[in-house]
Scaffold this active site. Structure first.
Site, PDB file in Angstrom:
ATOM      1  CG  ASP A 338      10.493  12.292  -1.769  1.00 52.43           C
ATOM      2  OD1 ASP A 338      10.041  12.390  -0.631  1.00 52.43           O
ATOM      3  OD2 ASP A 338      10.286  13.152  -2.649  1.00 52.43           O
ATOM      4  CD  GLU A 339       7.942  10.427   1.480  1.00 53.22           C
ATOM      5  OE1 GLU A 339       8.218  10.067   2.628  1.00 53.22           O
ATOM      6  OE2 GLU A 339       7.328  11.472   1.228  1.00 53.22           O
ATOM      7  CB  THR A 340       6.640   7.550  -6.555  1.00 51.81           C
ATOM      8  OG1 THR A 340       7.599   6.488  -6.481  1.00 51.81           O
ATOM      9  CG2 THR A 340       7.314   8.811  -7.063  1.00 51.81           C
TER      10      THR A 340
END
Length: 560
Positions: A338-340
């Protein structure tokens, strides 16, 4: 998960400071508009006795057909032998002895507890698809508990322990019959031990409460930007990313947690999040995290995403996951993902070494680079010498079109119920199995009764999907992210709020679809007090009230 209202960091809206006493009445008026008035609190004296949590599928009971019960006079009759059942019987006896001590003398008669297990195998580990259904018949002369597998015996003994309650005649039970089975096969809690370290003892307390609430998954978010509390044998220098040497889980401690969970029918699924949320990795091995730069070329030290251009990155990831996959016996493993977007611009797009690598490989976008990383990662994780696992990923990877054919999508985003269910529908329509967490973030706190909102959320409440697609919903997980909780407040923050999630995932939809507070609150009230009586610091679940036997906190000696 770090910087947004996201799978790792909650943004809690704060009321502005009021600088005038004249604003007090306005504030109270606003609060009353969004919250029930005091008269809406449940009656503090309305509490059930001897009911089962979560609500069983079939529960037949005559409230007036009661008899005194003494656990010391129970004789277990069974042909089945397994350490899991032995442990569950010991736990049942211990809990009953505690309740008996609070009930006073009882004139009970001896009775037999017949335990019947159709499958005579003693499983090495709980796994997806384990049989947890059971039948339980209780009368004044004998009790019969039957299940296909030992896991149903574990759940049934928990239900049996909840049938006992103090009364004027001492410890008491009602004549009862239960036919029970879970609605979903995946019912879990995520606990983040990377933002604050939790001792093995506290983790085991969480797991024990999971079993009491008939969850079956402990999702262990083990590493993140803030700490890497694990010492891999292949790359021991990675432990430098821990807070310090005292805040590290040894492999023996991890094994003890897994063994403890097994005896309670709880699967332990590790999450090692990549390629983002990896700043702590770089403390021990700086070369595997990408260097980051602002748009003017000034270096930024927030190196929280792996460097996909460095061969060492894949060597480390491969060795680490092989060790984790070997250590954790569950067939599922969570790969994060997530959230790269938080770090891609500074650490990949603004990094000349990375952009040169992209040109060399004919890549025009960082999405292609992320797919490149995933492809190489999966090649390592599915190699012949790697233990076989089924992968779970946070939904972004699938939302972005990343090719992960067999991955399970873990849904955590959506500001409204419609958005959350739309995200679930997107995952299952794409051919993936799905797990829901969006509406069960326990780090999002409220002064009000919030468990009703947890009942309003259903993982299968999806529009424009086929029944086959709806069947790809495996269940869900409550999530306890660790930014604002540690050992001092985690247990009461989780329970009994997670108990509502447990019931939503275990009980039939007809019991949880339209929640009537008059029916739920007295049962939740009893269940909260029962957990407190057992010695666990659970918070009030439904407003003002009291418990017959309150939780007693262990405080320092104040006699000085």
């Amino acid at each position: 998960m770090c910087q947004s209202l996201s799978a790792g960091h909650s943004v809690i809206p704060l009321l502005p400071h009021l600088h005038s006493n004249g604003m007090t009445s306005l504030l109270l008026s606003l609060l009353l508009l969004i919250s029930p008035v005091l008269a809406d609190w449940p009656d503090v004296h309305t509490r059930t006795t001897g009911k089962v949590w979560p609500q069983p599928r079939i529960f037949l009971q005559n409230d007036t057909d009661v008899f005194p019960f003494d656990p010391n006079l129970v004789k277990v009759v069974t042909a089945f032998s397994c350490d899991i059942m032995t442990s569950s019987l010991a736990g049942f006896s211990k809990r009953m002895s505690l309740v008996l001590s609070h009930s006073g003398p009882t004139k009970a008669q001896p009775l037999e507890l017949h335990v019947i297990v159709d499958d005579d195998k003693c499983p090495s580990t709980p796994q997806m698809g384990m049989v947890e259904s059971y039948s339980l018949s209780v009368n004044k002369t004998h009790i019969v508990l039957q299940s296909m597998q030992v896991w149903g015996i574990v759940r049934g003994l928990e239900s049996l322990s909840q049938l006992a309650f103090p009364s004027p005649i001492g410890l008491t039970m009602r004549v009862s019959h239960i036919e029970d089975a879970p609605r979903f096969p995946h019912r879990g809690l995520l606990l983040d031990t990377s933002r604050h370290f939790f001792s093995v003892r506290t983790i085991k307390a969480v797991i024990d409460l999971l079993a009491q609430n008939k969850f079956n998954v402990f999702h262990w978010h083990l590493t993140d930007n803030e700490s890497f509390p694990f010492k891999p044998k292949a790359y021991p220098e990675m432990v430098k990313g821990a807070f310090d040497e005292r805040h590290v889980y040894s492999q023996e401690e991890i094994k003890s947690i897994i063994a403890f969970a097994r005896l309670r029918g709880i699967r332990v699924i590790p999450e090692i999040d990549t390629p983002g949320h990896t700043r702590s990795w770089g403390v021990g091995i700086p070369a595997i995290t990408a260097r980051c730069f602002d748009k003017l070329g000034k270096e930024d030290n927030d190196r929280a995403i792996l460097d996909p251009t460095n061969p060492l990155t894949y060597d480390v990831v491969s060795a680490l996951f092989k060790e984790i996959f070997t250590l954790f016996p569950d067939r599922f493993a969570h790969l994060g993902g997530d959230e790269t977007s938080f770090w891609i611009t500074q650490c990949w797009e603004n990094n000349k070494n990375v952009t040169d690598y992209m040109k060399l490989w004919g890549m025009n976008t960082t999405s292609q680079l992320q797919q490149h990383y995933i492809d190489r990662l999966l090649n390592h994780l599915t190699a012949r010498d790697m233990p076989r696992k089924q992968f779970i990923v946070w939904q972004e990877l699938l939302d972005m079109g990343m090719k992960m054919d067999q991955a399970i999508g873990h849904v955590w985003t959506g500001n409204t119920k419609k958005e959350q269910m739309g995200n679930m529908a997107k995952i299952v329509k794409g051919g993936h199995f799905a797990i829901l967490s969006s509406c069960w973030y326990l780090d999002h706190i409220s002064w009000n009764i919030d468990v009703k909102e947890y009942y309003d959320c259903d993982p299968q409440d999806l529009e424009n999907v086929s029944e086959m697609e709806r069947g790809r919903v495996l269940g869900g997980e409550a999530a306890m992210w660790g930014e604002m909780v540690d050992e001092s407040n985690a247990l009461p923050r989780i329970f009994p709020r997670a108990s509502a999630v447990a019931e939503k995932l275990w009980s039939e939809e007809k019991y949880t679809k339209s929640v009537n507070g008059d029916k739920v609150w007295p049962r939740l009230y009893e269940w909260s007090c029962r957990m407190a009586e057992r010695g666990f610091p659970v918070q009030p679940g439904n407003g003002p009230g009291y418990c017959p036997f309150e939780y007693q906190p262990a405080l320092p000696d104040l006699n000085y």
